[in-house]
Design an enzyme around this catalytic site. Structure first.
Site, PDB file in Angstrom:
ATOM      1  N   CYS A   1       5.472  -6.266  15.473  1.00 13.38           N
ATOM      2  CA  CYS A   1       4.904  -5.406  16.522  1.00 13.38           C
ATOM      3  C   CYS A   1       3.415  -5.762  16.658  1.00 13.38           C
ATOM      4  CB  CYS A   1       5.083  -3.930  16.169  1.00 13.38           C
ATOM      5  SG  CYS A   1       6.821  -3.498  15.921  1.00 13.38           S
TER       6      CYS A   1
ATOM      7  N   CYS B   1      -2.246   1.350   8.066  1.00 12.85           N
ATOM      8  CA  CYS B   1      -1.481   0.788   6.969  1.00 12.85           C
ATOM      9  C   CYS B   1      -1.303  -0.709   7.202  1.00 12.85           C
ATOM     10  CB  CYS B   1      -0.134   1.479   6.905  1.00 12.85           C
ATOM     11  SG  CYS B   1       0.597   1.263   5.329  1.00 12.85           S
TER      12      CYS B   1
ATOM     13  N   CYS C   1       0.409  -3.572  15.171  1.00 15.84           N
ATOM     14  CA  CYS C   1       0.495  -3.121  13.781  1.00 15.84           C
ATOM     15  C   CYS C   1      -0.071  -4.184  12.846  1.00 15.84           C
ATOM     16  CB  CYS C   1       1.956  -2.830  13.435  1.00 15.84           C
ATOM     17  SG  CYS C   1       2.226  -2.492  11.687  1.00 15.84           S
TER      18      CYS C   1
ATOM     19  N   GLU D   1       0.825  -1.213   0.000  1.00 13.25           N
ATOM     20  CA  GLU D   1       0.000   0.000   0.000  1.00 13.25           C
ATOM     21  C   GLU D   1       0.855   1.255   0.000  1.00 13.25           C
ATOM     22  OE1 GLU D   1      -2.891  -2.134   3.269  1.00 13.25           O
ATOM     23  OE2 GLU D   1      -2.181  -0.110   3.619  1.00 13.25           O
TER      24      GLU D   1
HETATM   25  N1  SAH Z   1       8.696  -0.273  10.389  1.00 12.79           N
HETATM   26  C1  SAH Z   1       8.779   1.155  10.485  1.00 12.79           C
HETATM   27  C2  SAH Z   1       7.832   1.927   9.596  1.00 12.79           C
HETATM   28  C3  SAH Z   1       6.421   1.481   9.481  1.00 12.79           C
HETATM   29  S1  SAH Z   1       5.048   2.058  10.384  1.00 12.79           S
HETATM   30  C4  SAH Z   1       8.557   1.579  11.911  1.00 12.79           C
HETATM   31  O1  SAH Z   1       8.068   0.782  12.696  1.00 12.79           O
HETATM   32  O2  SAH Z   1       8.906   2.687  12.255  1.00 12.79           O
HETATM   33  C5  SAH Z   1       5.076   3.750  10.700  1.00 12.79           C
HETATM   34  C6  SAH Z   1       4.610   4.094  12.114  1.00 12.79           C
HETATM   35  O3  SAH Z   1       3.244   3.697  12.363  1.00 12.79           O
HETATM   36  C7  SAH Z   1       5.444   3.386  13.182  1.00 12.79           C
HETATM   37  O4  SAH Z   1       5.750   4.304  14.205  1.00 12.79           O
HETATM   38  C8  SAH Z   1       4.489   2.320  13.671  1.00 12.79           C
HETATM   39  O5  SAH Z   1       4.827   1.880  14.948  1.00 12.79           O
HETATM   40  C9  SAH Z   1       3.156   3.040  13.613  1.00 12.79           C
HETATM   41  N2  SAH Z   1       1.986   2.154  13.651  1.00 12.79           N
HETATM   42  C10 SAH Z   1       1.876   0.906  13.163  1.00 12.79           C
HETATM   43  N3  SAH Z   1       0.647   0.409  13.416  1.00 12.79           N
HETATM   44  C11 SAH Z   1      -0.035   1.379  14.063  1.00 12.79           C
HETATM   45  C12 SAH Z   1      -1.361   1.458  14.596  1.00 12.79           C
HETATM   46  N4  SAH Z   1      -2.200   0.432  14.505  1.00 12.79           N
HETATM   47  N5  SAH Z   1      -1.722   2.603  15.192  1.00 12.79           N
HETATM   48  C13 SAH Z   1      -0.863   3.645  15.302  1.00 12.79           C
HETATM   49  N6  SAH Z   1       0.388   3.619  14.827  1.00 12.79           N
HETATM   50  C14 SAH Z   1       0.809   2.491  14.221  1.00 12.79           C
END
Ligand code: SAH
Length: 397
Positions: free
Chosen positions: A145, A372, A148, A121
């Site tokens: 994580c 995302c 996520c 995406e």
């Molecule tokens: N892998 C990288 C980039 C991807 S996500 C990283 O972790 O930094 C970009 C941001 O969105 C990251 O800070 C991640 O922790 C956050 N994120 C992922 N899922 C989320 C969710 N469900 N709600 C809020 N933030 C989220």
């Protein structure tokens, strides 16, 4: 404090090769594309096809300067030549599967199918003063994580340099054609906050940044400081990034100031602890002069306690950093929710009282699919939740 189970990294088999070794995964990379190569590489590739080297510059001007990929429109190149060059150097990498728009067309989320069937995406966010695109660097993600959506699905494969760059070029074309009402016609910012862990696909991500920032026609000519690379905190890669000649903005997904909780929320913390990861962030800030963005998803009753705000404030006070709080966007079936606004406001107040600049991300994409990774994770399941993407705003007091 709520106790969370330590999450096992999810397992996922490749669709194409069920028992894929790392070597097999490389095979799944797409065909070579102009954007994989620097200018010298493009000239060599064109020469290897028996064409004049300067055709590489013409092709690059079409793709990076005018966002043209249809050989029919490359009238400065003889037709037999342009068809051959486009076949060899501009293969189709991304096929849109779904496009969702909201905010009067200023927020657009696209789900792409890659050549091997993988789904990724990207999100475009248009504002009166800037246009930002959020790109994916991997199909899936191996960092696991638990909050996520992408982390739940596991890693399918790294994206190629051109698969990353082409996400940006696609949207840059939309902006240039004036398809974003009330927004500038030039895409100016890229954030690596889509699917994947950018620093786990290090070489291709760095090459993509070089293409995005090289002046046209070699690249898109974006400013280095308008590119943000977000990481879970892969310490050796963060240190390596500091040694590149690139002043990009580094975002660190911290989400907890203490190892006990961060070990669970960001499992890679079991390898590199909060102190180590912050140390690497301060080295990056010192080396580049760039303020590091500390990302912190606010999860109700999990990481949003006043004492954690105070601890975070002590860790960050006096550093070249700011905190970007992200209201959690709950993934389908998740037991977690976003923190209530009063709790969020108190968290902000304490951080600011400690002298740490803090903003709260204003979620974008209210009407389209959620965080995302959710589009790709469940192509047909519509949740109608906010995206975690969005512009920063000052938290209401
Ligand atoms: N892998 C990288 C980039 C991807 S996500 C990283 O972790 O930094 C970009 C941001 O969105 C990251 O800070 C991640 O922790 C956050 N994120 C992922 N899922 C989320 C969710 N469900 N709600 C809020 N933030 C989220």
């Amino acid at each position: 404090m709520t106790t969370l189970p330590v999450t096992e990294p999810p397992r996922r088999e490749l669709t194409l090769v069920p028992e894929a070794s790392p070597r097999d995964r490389r095979v799944a990379l797409p065909p070579r594309h102009l954007a994989d190569l620097d200018q010298a590489g493009r000239r060599a590739a064109v020469a290897a096809l028996g064409e004049r080297e300067y055709r590489a510059g013409q092709l690059s001007t079409h793709y990076f300067g005018r966002f043209v990929r249809d050989p029919g429109r490359m009238t400065d190149i003889p037709s037999a030549t342009r068809n051959r060059l486009a076949d060899e150097l501009l293969p189709n990498l991304l096929t849109p599967v779904r496009e969702l728009t909201c905010d009067d067309g200023r927020t657009r989320k696209t789900l792409w199918r890659l050549h091997d069937g993988s789904l990724v995406e990207s999100v475009l966010m248009g504002y009166p003063d800037r246009v930002t695109v959020c790109v994916s660097s991997q199909a899936g993600c191996g960092m696991a994580c638990p909050f996520c959506a992408t982390g739940q699905a596991g890693l399918t494969r790294n994206l190629s340099t051109a698969e990353i760059v082409d996400q940006v070029v696609w949207f840059a074309g939309q902006a240039a054609r004036g398809e974003l009402p009330g927004c500038p016609d030039r895409l100016s910012r890229v954030v690596f906050m889509g699917m994947g862990e950018p620093l786990a696909n290090y070489g291709r991500v760095i090459d993509a940044v070089r293409r995005l920032t090289a002046p046209a026609p070699e690249g898109l000519g974006l400013s280095q400081r308008h590119i943000t690379v977000s990481t879970v905190g892969l310490v050796p890669a963060m240190r390596r990034l500091a040694g590149e000649d690139l002043a990009v903005t580094l975002a660190l997904s911290l989400h907890a100031p203490d190892d006990g909780l961060r070990d669970e929320l960001v499992p890679v913390n079991q390898r590199w602890k909060v102190a180590e990861v912050l140390d690497a962030a301060w080295s990056y800030a010192a080396g580049t002069g760039r303020r590091v963005s500390i990302e912190y998803a606010m999860i109700r009753d999990v990481n949003d306690q006043p004492w954690r705000a105070d601890l975070l404030g002590r860790l960050l006070a006096g550093r070249l950093a700011h905190v970007n709080l992200i209201p959690l966007n709950p993934t389908p079936g998740s037991r977690w929710d976003a923190s209530p606004k009063p709790v969020e406001r108190e968290f902000v107040r304490r951080l600011r009282a400690a002298g740490v600049p803090t903003t709260v991300r204003d979620t974008r994409g209210r009407d389209i699919d959620g965080a995302c990774g959710q589009l790709a994770a469940a192509d047909s399941a519509r949740t109608g939740r906010d995206g975690h993407h969005g512009k920063e705003r000052e938290a209401a007091q």
